[in-house]
Design a protein around this motif. Structure first.
Motif, mmCIF file in Angstrom:
data_model
loop_
_atom_site.group_PDB
_atom_site.id
_atom_site.type_symbol
_atom_site.label_atom_id
_atom_site.label_comp_id
_atom_site.label_asym_id
_atom_site.label_seq_id
_atom_site.Cartn_x
_atom_site.Cartn_y
_atom_site.Cartn_z
ATOM 1 N N HIS A 22 6.068 -2.340 6.569
ATOM 2 C CA HIS A 22 5.321 -3.726 6.506
ATOM 3 C C HIS A 22 5.421 -4.664 7.535
ATOM 4 N N LEU A 37 -2.210 -4.251 2.857
ATOM 5 C CA LEU A 37 -2.568 -4.117 1.569
ATOM 6 C C LEU A 37 -2.386 -5.244 0.653
ATOM 7 N N ASP A 75 3.159 9.413 -2.872
ATOM 8 C CA ASP A 75 3.629 7.864 -2.866
ATOM 9 C C ASP A 75 4.944 7.502 -3.754
ATOM 10 N N TYR A 80 5.348 -0.540 -2.528
ATOM 11 C CA TYR A 80 4.360 0.174 -2.324
ATOM 12 C C TYR A 80 3.924 0.908 -3.306
ATOM 13 N N ILE A 137 -0.106 3.194 7.968
ATOM 14 C CA ILE A 137 -0.515 2.183 6.863
ATOM 15 C C ILE A 137 0.324 1.341 6.818
ATOM 16 N N LEU A 180 1.688 -1.712 -5.214
ATOM 17 C CA LEU A 180 0.503 -1.995 -4.586
ATOM 18 C C LEU A 180 -0.631 -1.021 -4.570
ATOM 19 N N THR A 181 -0.140 0.421 -4.483
ATOM 20 C CA THR A 181 -1.136 1.570 -4.613
ATOM 21 C C THR A 181 -1.455 1.969 -6.123
ATOM 22 N N THR A 223 -4.905 -8.272 1.348
ATOM 23 C CA THR A 223 -6.122 -7.770 0.731
ATOM 24 C C THR A 223 -5.965 -7.900 -0.993
ATOM 25 N N ARG A 224 -4.801 -7.568 -1.649
ATOM 26 C CA ARG A 224 -4.638 -7.719 -3.149
ATOM 27 C C ARG A 224 -4.311 -8.913 -3.503
ATOM 28 N N SER A 284 1.407 -2.017 4.896
ATOM 29 C CA SER A 284 1.486 -2.642 3.425
ATOM 30 C C SER A 284 1.428 -4.011 3.414
#
Length: 225
Positions: free
Chosen positions: A90, A122, A33, A164, A117, A167-168, A125-126, A119
């Motif tokens: 994205h 993600l 990542d 990213y 994936i 976010l992760t 969701t966050r 972003s």
């Protein structure tokens, strides 16, 4: 080691099914990542006009792309850079849709959706109910946007790579960076020996202030038997 590729496209419009084409594609390699420094970037002759409204977004006109390769010329090198890695973007369905159309014209297979994936998903969701554009996320994570005057794919990739990571949770604050090998830096914990405790001992003045503060609290638990 976990390899993934983060990528972005700029296009002549919003719908590949109505003839819009890719004019720029950029991709960054991530290992665990974190960016390694390896990247792919190409400007592309779309073989059609670029509407003024699209130029206002990404800053490219047809004159900027004169003499640039057609997508067919960069399709295989791009697919080779992607390899079989997970692909991060994205609003990923947009970019996947355009690349599928371009790869199809070049005789290459579409991108498997189990590699995707997104972003944006993600981020939603966050941060549900909040603005989650790339600009909004950069501001939220205090990432420098000063160079982003238009939607440039390579710059957007570099910004998204930072987003990213946030976010992760891929980079823990305070961890040092060590070069793993030629692939680039990967976050690691550097052990420096046993920890030495440093107890905090309040001064008499601080004790007095604390005692005075407790007199203003009804039945403070610190004083209960």
């Amino acid at each position: 080691m976990s390899r993934s590729v983060l990528f972005d496209t700029e296009t002549t419009g919003l719908d590949p099914l109505t003839g819009d084409r890719v004019i720029e594609v950029a991709a960054l390699e991530l290992v665990n990542d974190l960016p390694t420094g390896k990247h792919f970037h190409a400007l592309i002759d779309p073989q059609r006009d670029i509407p003024a409204e699209a130029s206002r977004i990404h800053g490219f006109s047809n004159g900027d792309l004169v003499g640039k390769p057609l997508f067919a010329a960069i399709a295989q090198p791009l697919a080779d850079f992607f390899a079989d890695s997970k692909l991060i973007a994205h609003n990923a369905p947009f970019d996947f849709g355009f690349l599928d159309m371009e790869f199809g014209r070049a005789g290459l297979p579409p991108l498997a959706r189990d590699r995707m994936i997104d972003s944006l998903v993600l981020a939603k969701t966050r941060f549900p109910g909040m603005p989650n554009s790339l600009d909004a996320l950069c501001r939220r994570f205090a990432i420098d946007l000063s160079a982003r005057t238009t939607h440039n794919a390579l710059l957007d990739c570099k910004l998204l790579a930072e987003v990213y990571v946030e976010l992760t949770g891929g980079r823990q604050r305070g961890l040092s960076l060590a070069a793993q090998d030629a692939r680039g830096p990967v976050a690691v914990y550097v052990h420096t020996g046993p920890r030495t405790p440093h107890p905090i001992v309040p001064t008499e003045a601080e004790r007095a202030l604390h005692a005075a503060f407790l007199t203003r609290i009804k039945e403070p638990i610190w004083l209960l038997p």
